[in-house]
Design a protein around this motif. Structure first.
Motif, mmCIF file in Angstrom:
data_model
loop_
_atom_site.group_PDB
_atom_site.id
_atom_site.type_symbol
_atom_site.label_atom_id
_atom_site.label_comp_id
_atom_site.label_asym_id
_atom_site.label_seq_id
_atom_site.Cartn_x
_atom_site.Cartn_y
_atom_site.Cartn_z
ATOM 1 N N VAL A 1 0.780 -1.277 0.012
ATOM 2 C CA VAL A 1 -0.017 -0.001 -0.002
ATOM 3 C C VAL A 1 0.974 1.192 0.084
ATOM 4 O O VAL A 1 0.623 2.276 -0.722
ATOM 5 C CB VAL A 1 -0.956 -0.026 1.243
ATOM 6 C CG1 VAL A 1 -1.947 -1.358 1.055
ATOM 7 C CG2 VAL A 1 -0.302 -0.142 2.516
ATOM 8 N N LEU A 2 2.082 1.294 0.876
ATOM 9 C CA LEU A 2 3.041 2.316 0.813
ATOM 10 C C LEU A 2 3.472 2.691 -0.706
ATOM 11 O O LEU A 2 3.746 3.846 -1.038
ATOM 12 C CB LEU A 2 3.946 2.094 1.883
ATOM 13 C CG LEU A 2 3.453 2.262 3.433
ATOM 14 C CD1 LEU A 2 4.603 1.924 4.321
ATOM 15 C CD2 LEU A 2 2.884 3.535 3.616
ATOM 16 N N GLY A 3 3.891 1.665 -1.097
ATOM 17 C CA GLY A 3 4.585 1.471 -2.467
ATOM 18 C C GLY A 3 3.656 2.055 -3.649
ATOM 19 O O GLY A 3 4.174 2.545 -4.544
ATOM 20 N N SER A 4 2.339 1.813 -3.500
ATOM 21 C CA SER A 4 1.323 2.032 -4.477
ATOM 22 C C SER A 4 1.095 3.699 -4.356
ATOM 23 O O SER A 4 1.207 4.236 -5.286
ATOM 24 C CB SER A 4 0.156 1.424 -4.154
ATOM 25 O OG SER A 4 -0.868 1.662 -5.047
ATOM 26 N N ILE A 5 1.173 4.188 -3.250
ATOM 27 C CA ILE A 5 1.070 5.588 -3.033
ATOM 28 C C ILE A 5 2.008 6.317 -3.437
ATOM 29 O O ILE A 5 2.017 7.381 -4.024
ATOM 30 C CB ILE A 5 0.571 5.994 -1.643
ATOM 31 C CG1 ILE A 5 -0.942 5.369 -1.364
ATOM 32 C CG2 ILE A 5 0.630 7.453 -1.416
ATOM 33 C CD1 ILE A 5 -1.304 5.347 0.185
ATOM 34 N N ALA B 1 -4.464 4.364 4.013
ATOM 35 C CA ALA B 1 -4.392 3.157 3.416
ATOM 36 C C ALA B 1 -3.559 2.057 4.587
ATOM 37 O O ALA B 1 -4.212 0.681 4.400
ATOM 38 C CB ALA B 1 -3.202 3.259 2.428
ATOM 39 N N LEU B 2 -2.597 2.287 5.293
ATOM 40 C CA LEU B 2 -2.412 1.616 6.366
ATOM 41 C C LEU B 2 -3.396 0.993 7.243
ATOM 42 O O LEU B 2 -3.742 -0.197 7.677
ATOM 43 C CB LEU B 2 -1.329 2.174 7.271
ATOM 44 C CG LEU B 2 0.047 2.248 6.464
ATOM 45 C CD1 LEU B 2 1.142 3.163 7.378
ATOM 46 C CD2 LEU B 2 0.803 0.892 6.410
ATOM 47 N N ALA B 3 -4.403 1.870 7.639
ATOM 48 C CA ALA B 3 -5.481 1.470 8.537
ATOM 49 C C ALA B 3 -6.348 0.593 7.843
ATOM 50 O O ALA B 3 -6.863 -0.450 8.386
ATOM 51 C CB ALA B 3 -6.186 2.787 8.894
ATOM 52 N N GLU B 4 -6.454 0.721 6.556
ATOM 53 C CA GLU B 4 -7.563 -0.172 5.797
ATOM 54 C C GLU B 4 -6.862 -1.315 5.581
ATOM 55 O O GLU B 4 -7.384 -2.629 5.801
ATOM 56 C CB GLU B 4 -7.789 0.562 4.319
ATOM 57 C CG GLU B 4 -8.780 1.751 4.516
ATOM 58 C CD GLU B 4 -8.916 2.146 3.086
ATOM 59 O OE1 GLU B 4 -8.144 1.873 2.087
ATOM 60 O OE2 GLU B 4 -9.763 3.223 2.844
#
Length: 353
Positions: free
Chosen positions: A169-173, A339-342
């Motif tokens: 998710v971090l890489g996607s953002i 995104a991390l929470a999801e």
């Protein structure tokens, strides 16, 4: 009311790289010359101030309005450990720079120093984002057409499935912000694309990434020969595998470059052909050379920390400064927190097979 801050403040750890403070200062000088920073931005040179003042004179930036000094007497060496450095080297340039970030005295830290200490000290001093457990180094890599993001490339060599999901998710953002890809395709690096290959950790990660649904554009497992094509825009792996890949590629680039140079020098026919193809070769070299992709952010930290290769030359250091400056303008932190929470909600709700 306090006055608004003018410009970005980039703290450059000048003492930790393999090539010494002279190359770090040369990298700062190149970043200024190439316009990688704005007119109101400052590069804070962190290290032995007496040495740095001599070096800024040598590199002709002593009078630059962009240059500021922060004295730090100590140096983090390659064999230092995170806890050992935190206990005995509080005045080291890397740790002083991280303290500055924690105290909001700079906006980004750029370091070529010991990766293990940078990750460990950054996690303790700057603290992870809410919802993240371990930071990941995200590298921008060249491919046939354009670029992709690979993470982790060295921060967390023993990643758990939940860490790999966080990386996704971090890489996607990060790919959205840095590469301008509206919906980056995410692939999980493994040894085969068939279901069940890759071991328990990969299989659990694969299950979790599928459970993320349309929160990310997960395309499934990918193999090593896929990542330089057009299969995905974000390659997710652990720090052990990612670090080996990136260093192997760097070694191969320099080997091919040197082999071609030797062949051309020895054979007049090759030399004539090389002259004819020089524009193409120069373009390819510019696209592929490791120095162009000199900085990897530690995604998942509460502040921006850029790690450059320990052997970075001035071009690599200037590139890390450029990437850090660009990352400051992305404003991606809020999206990463959401995104991390999801992702953590999906991880909690998805039972082990």
């Amino acid at each position: 009311m306090s006055a608004p801050k003018a410009g970005h403040r980039i703290a450059l750890d000048c003492m930790g790289g393999d090539m010494g403070p002279s190359e770090a200062v040369a990298g700062a000088a190149l970043a200024i010359k190439e316009g990688f920073i704005g007119p109101d931005d400052k590069i804070i040179l962190v290290g032995n101030e007496d040495i740095l003042r001599v070096l800024t004179r040598e590199h002709r930036i002593k009078a630059s309005p962009h240059i500021v000094y922060r004295h730090a007497a100590g140096i983090i060496h390659s064999d230092d450990t995170p806890m050992g450095a935190l206990k005995t080297k509080k005045d080291a340039s890397m740790l002083v720079a991280l303290d500055m970030l924690k105290a909001n005295e700079c906006d980004v830290v750029v370091s070529t120093g010991n990766t293990k200490v940078l990750v460990g000290a950054g996690t303790i001093k700057v603290r992870p984002m809410e919802g993240a457990e371990r930071p990941a180094l995200a590298a921008i890599m060249p491919r046939r057409d354009g670029h992709f993001v690979m993470l982790d490339v060295g921060a967390n060599p023993e990643a758990k499935p939940e860490h790999l999901v966080h990386n996704a998710v971090l890489g996607s953002i990060y790919a959205q912000s840095t590469l301008g890809i509206e919906r980056p395709r995410v692939g999980l690096l493994t040894v085969g694309t068939e279901e069940g290959k890759g071991g328990d950790r990969i299989n659990r990660t694969h299950t979790l990434l599928k459970a993320m649904g349309d929160r990310i554009a997960y395309v499934g497992p990918v193999e090593g020969f896929d990542i330089f094509g057009d299969v995905c825009d974000v390659v997710v792996t652990d720090g052990f595998t990612g670090n080996i890949i990136i260093k192997t590629l760097e070694g191969m680039f320099y080997m091919v470059r040197d082999m071609m140079g030797q062949k051309v020098k020895r054979n007049p026919v090759y030399l004539a052909g090389g002259i004819a193809m020089f524009p193409l070769l120069r373009e390819l070299k510019g696209h592929l050379k490791p120095e162009r992709y000199g900085g990897a952010p530690l995604l998942g930290l509460g502040g921006l920390v850029m790690k450059a290769h320990g052997s970075s030359n001035r071009q690599g250091i200037a590139s890390a400064i450029r990437l850090g400056h660009e990352a400051l303008g992305h404003g991606a932190n809020e999206r990463m927190l959401t995104a991390l929470a999801e992702a953590n909600a999906v991880i909690t709700a998805t039972p082990q097979a």
